[in-house]
Design an enzyme around this catalytic site. Sequence first.
Site, mmCIF file in Angstrom:
data_model
loop_
_atom_site.group_PDB
_atom_site.id
_atom_site.type_symbol
_atom_site.label_atom_id
_atom_site.label_comp_id
_atom_site.label_asym_id
_atom_site.label_seq_id
_atom_site.Cartn_x
_atom_site.Cartn_y
_atom_site.Cartn_z
ATOM 1 N N GLN A 118 46.210 28.140 -64.401
ATOM 2 C CA GLN A 118 44.988 28.850 -64.820
ATOM 3 C C GLN A 118 44.690 30.011 -63.869
ATOM 4 O O GLN A 118 44.783 29.856 -62.653
ATOM 5 C CB GLN A 118 43.793 27.889 -64.838
ATOM 6 C CG GLN A 118 43.876 26.803 -65.903
ATOM 7 C CD GLN A 118 43.523 27.283 -67.309
ATOM 8 O OE1 GLN A 118 43.386 28.471 -67.556
ATOM 9 N NE2 GLN A 118 43.410 26.351 -68.235
ATOM 10 N N TYR A 140 51.587 19.093 -73.067
ATOM 11 C CA TYR A 140 51.629 20.489 -72.582
ATOM 12 C C TYR A 140 51.274 20.491 -71.093
ATOM 13 O O TYR A 140 50.380 21.206 -70.651
ATOM 14 C CB TYR A 140 50.636 21.380 -73.347
ATOM 15 C CG TYR A 140 50.893 21.529 -74.825
ATOM 16 C CD1 TYR A 140 51.652 22.582 -75.316
ATOM 17 C CD2 TYR A 140 50.352 20.631 -75.753
ATOM 18 C CE1 TYR A 140 51.882 22.730 -76.687
ATOM 19 C CE2 TYR A 140 50.582 20.767 -77.115
ATOM 20 C CZ TYR A 140 51.351 21.818 -77.567
ATOM 21 O OH TYR A 140 51.573 21.962 -78.910
ATOM 22 N N GLU A 195 56.528 18.646 -71.241
ATOM 23 C CA GLU A 195 56.395 20.103 -71.243
ATOM 24 C C GLU A 195 57.752 20.680 -71.645
ATOM 25 O O GLU A 195 58.785 20.121 -71.296
ATOM 26 C CB GLU A 195 55.994 20.539 -69.828
ATOM 27 C CG GLU A 195 56.107 22.005 -69.520
ATOM 28 C CD GLU A 195 55.161 22.858 -70.337
ATOM 29 O OE1 GLU A 195 55.675 23.777 -70.999
ATOM 30 O OE2 GLU A 195 53.950 22.614 -70.336
ATOM 31 N N ASP A 220 46.229 20.637 -73.684
ATOM 32 C CA ASP A 220 45.765 21.977 -73.318
ATOM 33 C C ASP A 220 46.810 22.976 -73.833
ATOM 34 O O ASP A 220 47.630 23.473 -73.078
ATOM 35 C CB ASP A 220 45.629 22.051 -71.781
ATOM 36 C CG ASP A 220 45.047 23.375 -71.300
ATOM 37 O OD1 ASP A 220 44.691 24.217 -72.152
ATOM 38 O OD2 ASP A 220 44.960 23.575 -70.080
ATOM 39 N N CYS A 269 41.967 27.395 -75.559
ATOM 40 C CA CYS A 269 41.682 28.763 -75.098
ATOM 41 C C CYS A 269 41.481 29.708 -76.286
ATOM 42 O O CYS A 269 41.406 30.915 -76.117
ATOM 43 C CB CYS A 269 42.798 29.262 -74.188
ATOM 44 S SG CYS A 269 44.410 29.265 -74.972
#
Length: 455
Positions: free
Chosen positions: A287, A316, A337, A385, A412
């Site tokens: 982030q 993720y 991932e 996420d 997001c």
Amino acid sequence: MEAIPVKKNQELEMTIVDLSHLGMGVAKIDGYPIFIENALPQEKVQVKIVKVGKKFGFGKMLSIIQTSPYRQTVENKDLIRTGIAPLSHLQYEQQLKFKQNQVENVLAKVAKMPEIHVEETIGSSFSFGYRNKAQIPVRKIDGILQTGFYRKNSHELVPLDHFYIQDPAIDAAIVIIREILQQFEVKAYNEREHSGFLRHIVIRRGSYSHEMMVVLVTRKKHFPQGEKIAQKIQEKLPEVVSVIQNINFKQTNVILGEEERLLLGRSFIYDQLFDKTFRISAKSFYQVNTPQAEVLYQKAFDLASLKQTDTVVDAYSGIGTIGLSLADKVAQVYGMEVTPQAVTDAQKNAKINKIDNAAYVVGKAETVMPKWKEEGIKPNVIFVDPPRKGLDQTFIEAACDMDPEKIVYISCNPATMARDLQIFADKGYYTDNIQPVDLFPQTHHVETVIALKKR
């Protein structure tokens, strides 16, 4: 078909009635919307019509006749022209309200779930200078290497030395690196001809560690004096612990290529999140607003009401920031991932933090989770996420098939989140509350966090 009530190059006085989801002012003439950059609701503006489409048009603001009480001074108009900080003319409290409204709008229009309550947006402690990562194009203008950002919807570079939303130490580093590259006569990339050498300068800086990584994105593999340049960069910038050459020979707007070569130091930096240390590689997702990421993740953990006996799936998972931050609150964490480098980082991050109840594998969540289910792994909570495109329907099906008590969704992109909520509702998972969190002040982007419970 109804006649369009405006013509190109026409000049008009207009009243701004709303902001679009991209933060542009909206005026209407006989119900026909005109989008105007740098205009705010309650303003009267003189506008020149620059583009006319069947359903909407675009105008250029010539002057403000009546100013919004919420307008603030913008240090550099290029922040709006390039789209770096499209809301920088709006007072921060109002930016937070705008983001709450965005989430409410998509719930009503996309998800058709206006009954879900949207909390007030949690603001960031830093509204400027917060970004820990920069990806800056390099071009030659009048014989000189320039760094900056593209004018919106164009390939025209606007030279900039101060990006305002980036860590000021990163802004200063870009100028120093650019001067070193100029001294070594490094040729800038020419996008039109797909010629030249240096495409981008990418910098990451640990918000707490202050370690700096410099990635020089080049069009060719052979980098004359690459090591010397790296040494010079470290000499001038003692925070630099990593200089990497990334090779991207494709004619594309994707910034990083597949291949990289270490020019100096190590291939990663360390930074802290909560009380954990994370190693971050050039391509790993991390982030960009670290202190506010802690606020976002803490909210997610609170909504999950984690127990010491819980099994958690971290989908993720990236470099493990979510799963490893909550590992000491639960019995076991499983993460997956698709980026192998990120999984390597996650596994190493578990070791660095002496965490032995977290396992990470490479693979797509929708393939890995059914296997885990066959192996008898039964999570109480799934954290997810995803990137801006949201969740794949196959992922939602695989997650719901694991039958967790809760699915904590960090998004997001409110539009894809709203679409996904409908699918979750069909599978029996619902929410009555959404928390927006502002990780990207001065922009239209907003993160949301939701706990979906089984009906």
